[in-house]
Scaffold this motif. Structure first.
Motif, PDB file in Angstrom:
ATOM      1  N   VAL A   1      33.254  41.748  43.457  1.00 42.95           N
ATOM      2  CA  VAL A   1      31.870  41.274  43.439  1.00 42.95           C
ATOM      3  C   VAL A   1      30.913  42.411  43.093  1.00 42.95           C
ATOM      4  O   VAL A   1      29.905  42.223  42.409  1.00 42.95           O
ATOM      5  N   PHE A   2      31.237  43.615  43.553  1.00 43.69           N
ATOM      6  CA  PHE A   2      30.333  44.752  43.400  1.00 43.69           C
ATOM      7  C   PHE A   2      30.861  45.820  42.452  1.00 43.69           C
ATOM      8  O   PHE A   2      30.106  46.699  42.039  1.00 43.69           O
ATOM      9  N   LEU A   3      32.153  45.778  42.131  1.00 46.03           N
ATOM     10  CA  LEU A   3      32.754  46.827  41.313  1.00 46.03           C
ATOM     11  C   LEU A   3      33.538  46.221  40.154  1.00 46.03           C
ATOM     12  O   LEU A   3      34.123  45.135  40.277  1.00 46.03           O
ATOM     13  N   SER A   4      33.573  46.924  39.035  1.00 43.48           N
ATOM     14  CA  SER A   4      34.345  46.479  37.881  1.00 43.48           C
ATOM     15  C   SER A   4      35.826  46.767  38.108  1.00 43.48           C
ATOM     16  O   SER A   4      36.171  47.603  38.963  1.00 43.48           O
ATOM     17  N   PRO A   5      36.709  46.115  37.349  1.00 43.92           N
ATOM     18  CA  PRO A   5      38.142  46.419  37.474  1.00 43.92           C
ATOM     19  C   PRO A   5      38.448  47.892  37.252  1.00 43.92           C
ATOM     20  O   PRO A   5      39.318  48.460  37.927  1.00 43.92           O
ATOM     21  N   GLU A   6      37.723  48.533  36.344  1.00 47.05           N
ATOM     22  CA  GLU A   6      37.936  49.952  36.060  1.00 47.05           C
ATOM     23  C   GLU A   6      37.535  50.819  37.251  1.00 47.05           C
ATOM     24  O   GLU A   6      38.230  51.784  37.598  1.00 47.05           O
ATOM     25  N   GLU A   7      36.420  50.467  37.896  1.00 42.12           N
ATOM     26  CA  GLU A   7      35.972  51.220  39.064  1.00 42.12           C
ATOM     27  C   GLU A   7      36.949  51.049  40.228  1.00 42.12           C
ATOM     28  O   GLU A   7      37.251  52.007  40.954  1.00 42.12           O
ATOM     29  N   ILE A   8      37.450  49.831  40.403  1.00 45.38           N
ATOM     30  CA  ILE A   8      38.412  49.567  41.467  1.00 45.38           C
ATOM     31  C   ILE A   8      39.699  50.349  41.223  1.00 45.38           C
ATOM     32  O   ILE A   8      40.248  50.987  42.132  1.00 45.38           O
ATOM     33  N   GLN A   9      40.177  50.320  39.970  1.00 42.23           N
ATOM     34  CA  GLN A   9      41.416  51.023  39.654  1.00 42.23           C
ATOM     35  C   GLN A   9      41.270  52.518  39.858  1.00 42.23           C
ATOM     36  O   GLN A   9      42.204  53.197  40.314  1.00 42.23           O
ATOM     37  N   GLU A  10      40.098  53.064  39.538  1.00 38.95           N
ATOM     38  CA  GLU A  10      39.852  54.491  39.739  1.00 38.95           C
ATOM     39  C   GLU A  10      39.964  54.865  41.217  1.00 38.95           C
ATOM     40  O   GLU A  10      40.550  55.892  41.570  1.00 38.95           O
ATOM     41  N   ILE A  11      39.425  54.012  42.090  1.00 39.47           N
ATOM     42  CA  ILE A  11      39.502  54.257  43.531  1.00 39.47           C
ATOM     43  C   ILE A  11      40.949  54.162  44.006  1.00 39.47           C
ATOM     44  O   ILE A  11      41.419  55.003  44.788  1.00 39.47           O
ATOM     45  N   VAL A  12      41.658  53.152  43.521  1.00 36.89           N
ATOM     46  CA  VAL A  12      43.070  52.982  43.905  1.00 36.89           C
ATOM     47  C   VAL A  12      43.884  54.192  43.462  1.00 36.89           C
ATOM     48  O   VAL A  12      44.721  54.709  44.218  1.00 36.89           O
ATOM     49  N   ASP A  13      43.652  54.655  42.239  1.00 38.60           N
ATOM     50  CA  ASP A  13      44.404  55.808  41.717  1.00 38.60           C
ATOM     51  C   ASP A  13      44.139  57.072  42.538  1.00 38.60           C
ATOM     52  O   ASP A  13      45.043  57.885  42.749  1.00 38.60           O
ATOM     53  N   LYS A  14      42.893  57.238  42.984  1.00 41.69           N
ATOM     54  CA  LYS A  14      42.545  58.415  43.778  1.00 41.69           C
ATOM     55  C   LYS A  14      43.179  58.375  45.165  1.00 41.69           C
ATOM     56  O   LYS A  14      43.283  59.412  45.835  1.00 41.69           O
ATOM     57  N   ASN A  15      43.569  57.196  45.594  1.00 39.62           N
ATOM     58  CA  ASN A  15      44.135  57.027  46.942  1.00 39.62           C
ATOM     59  C   ASN A  15      45.502  56.350  46.879  1.00 39.62           C
ATOM     60  O   ASN A  15      45.819  55.475  47.680  1.00 39.62           O
ATOM     61  N   SER A  16      46.293  56.768  45.920  1.00 36.62           N
ATOM     62  CA  SER A  16      47.596  56.156  45.712  1.00 36.62           C
ATOM     63  C   SER A  16      48.685  56.924  46.463  1.00 36.62           C
ATOM     64  O   SER A  16      48.431  57.950  47.088  1.00 36.62           O
ATOM     65  N   MET A  17      49.901  56.419  46.363  1.00 30.92           N
ATOM     66  CA  MET A  17      51.051  57.073  46.990  1.00 30.92           C
ATOM     67  C   MET A  17      52.067  57.416  45.913  1.00 30.92           C
ATOM     68  O   MET A  17      52.328  56.615  45.010  1.00 30.92           O
ATOM     69  N   GLN A  18      52.622  58.606  45.979  1.00 38.43           N
ATOM     70  CA  GLN A  18      53.605  59.010  44.995  1.00 38.43           C
ATOM     71  C   GLN A  18      54.895  58.222  45.172  1.00 38.43           C
ATOM     72  O   GLN A  18      55.237  57.794  46.271  1.00 38.43           O
ATOM     73  N   ALA A  19      55.589  58.018  44.079  1.00 32.52           N
ATOM     74  CA  ALA A  19      56.816  57.216  44.100  1.00 32.52           C
ATOM     75  C   ALA A  19      57.871  57.866  44.999  1.00 32.52           C
ATOM     76  O   ALA A  19      57.976  59.088  45.085  1.00 32.52           O
TER      77      ALA A  19
END
Length: 355
Positions: free
Chosen positions: A66-84
């Motif tokens: 609602v407030f963020l674009s898919p690109e903005e959401i993905q950027e946040i997810v990538d910054k807080n991801s877990m290594q394989a």
């Protein structure tokens, strides 16, 4: 006179509805402003916590978009991801002398131990089952529209304890159908490994060793071969996906190696996790969250830390959120965080039980 009385009544009703409407509008405005602040770049840590948390929910994922674009959401997810962490479980790290169903370790204490765990943003309960042969997967197979609560699943299958398991249809608390793969007592009861992306199988072999296996590229025939070759007796699946649609994770510890995280790694939610020590003992861990007892929930890092404290060689995250629950000896030690089911669990198609 009667007409005047009716007019007065209608007038009061109209005023009541007007007040109610104004109140609901005010609540909606407050919620909108609050959510916009949570998603604002002015508060990056709050924004990251909100997005990573909301993407783990079943029904509220849309709030982030609602407030963020898919690109903005993905950027946040990538910054807080877990290594394989895709290594195969080394079965030699689990001592086989305690895996013969005789519960040799029970002589050193109670066969089932309950330990309360407190974190900064959650409270949880750890159940330690000394004999892994007592842990199995109970299901309601053949599948139907409605599942059953965890206490029913445990008691109907001759168990004393249990926790929720893998992915399932939780819409409107129906709970009668699993997703992915279900194996119970060596029988494949559900087999759709491509039903969701990133599925990982979590379960036990006939030798009572916990396995955590990536099946995301497998076909139904591949799963049949895996179950036969690896002698999988009981298993569920959960999803590994870090995208603008989902923020799910499975592997926590493999062969004593803890999974590494970027940033937070995940959001804060109620959690259910399962692990195994070197002596074969099974670790079942459930936390609260989403405002229950004033707690937001546990992160992936919290689960890893707790599993390490309890000496897990291997550990995996299972389905969490409102589904998280633990039942033991006639009562819920951890129940659903949904307020109208807060003394029970959601309806489930399957769960790990202890006999």
């Amino acid at each position: 006179m009667q007409n005047d009385a009716k007019k007065k009544i209608m007038k009061y009703i109209g005023r009541a509805f007007a007040v109610l409407g104004a109140f609901l509008l005010a609540v909606a405005i407050v919620l909108f402003v609050s959510l916009s602040m949570l998603c604002s770049k002015a508060f990056p840590s709050v924004q990251q916590t909100f997005v990573t948390t909301i993407l783990e929910t079943g029904q509220l994922k849309f709030l982030a978009s609602v407030f963020l674009s898919p690109e903005e959401i993905q950027e946040i997810v990538d910054k807080n991801s877990m290594q394989a962490l895709n290594a195969e479980v080394d079965t030699d790290l689990i001592r086989h002398e305690n895996l013969n169903g005789t519960d040799a370790s029970a002589e050193e204490g109670e066969p089932i131990e309950i330990v309360e765990v407190a974190g900064a943003t959650y409270t949880g309960t750890m159940m330690i089952v000394k004999d892994p042969s007592r842990v199995s997967l109970a299901t309601i197979y053949p599948w139907r529209e409605e599942g059953v609560t965890l206490d029913t699943l445990v008691n109907d299958n001759g168990g004393i304890a249990g926790i929720n398991g893998g992915l399932y249809n939780s819409n409107n608390n129906t709970g009668g159908k699993p997703y992915g793969v279900i194996v119970s007592n060596g029988e494949i009861q559900y087999n759709k490994p491509q039903e969701f992306p990133g599925l990982v199988l979590i379960g036990f072999t006939e030798d009572h060793i916990l396995q955590i296996i990536d099946i995301s590229k497998m076909t139904e025939a591949d799963v049949e071969a895996l179950v036969a070759d690896a002698k999988i007796r009981d298993a569920v699946t959960f999803q590994e996906e870090a995208s603008d649609r989902n923020n799910h994770f499975v592997q926590l510890i493999i062969n004593n190696e803890a999974r590494q995280m970027n940033g937070m790694g995940s959001g804060l939610n109620p959690r259910t996790a399962i692990g195994q020590r070197a002596d074969g003992a099974v670790l079942m861990f459930v936390t609260d969250g989403r405002g229950k007892s004033g707690h937001l929930g546990a992160s992936s890092g919290d689960l890893i830390e707790v599993m390490q404290q309890f000496q897990a060689v291997n550990a995996a995250n299972l389905d969490g959120g409102s589904s998280s629950c633990m039942y033991y000896d006639g009562e819920y030690l951890m129940s659903s965080v949904t307020f109208y089911y807060d003394n029970s669990s959601w309806r489930l198609p399957a769960g790990f039980i202890v006999k």
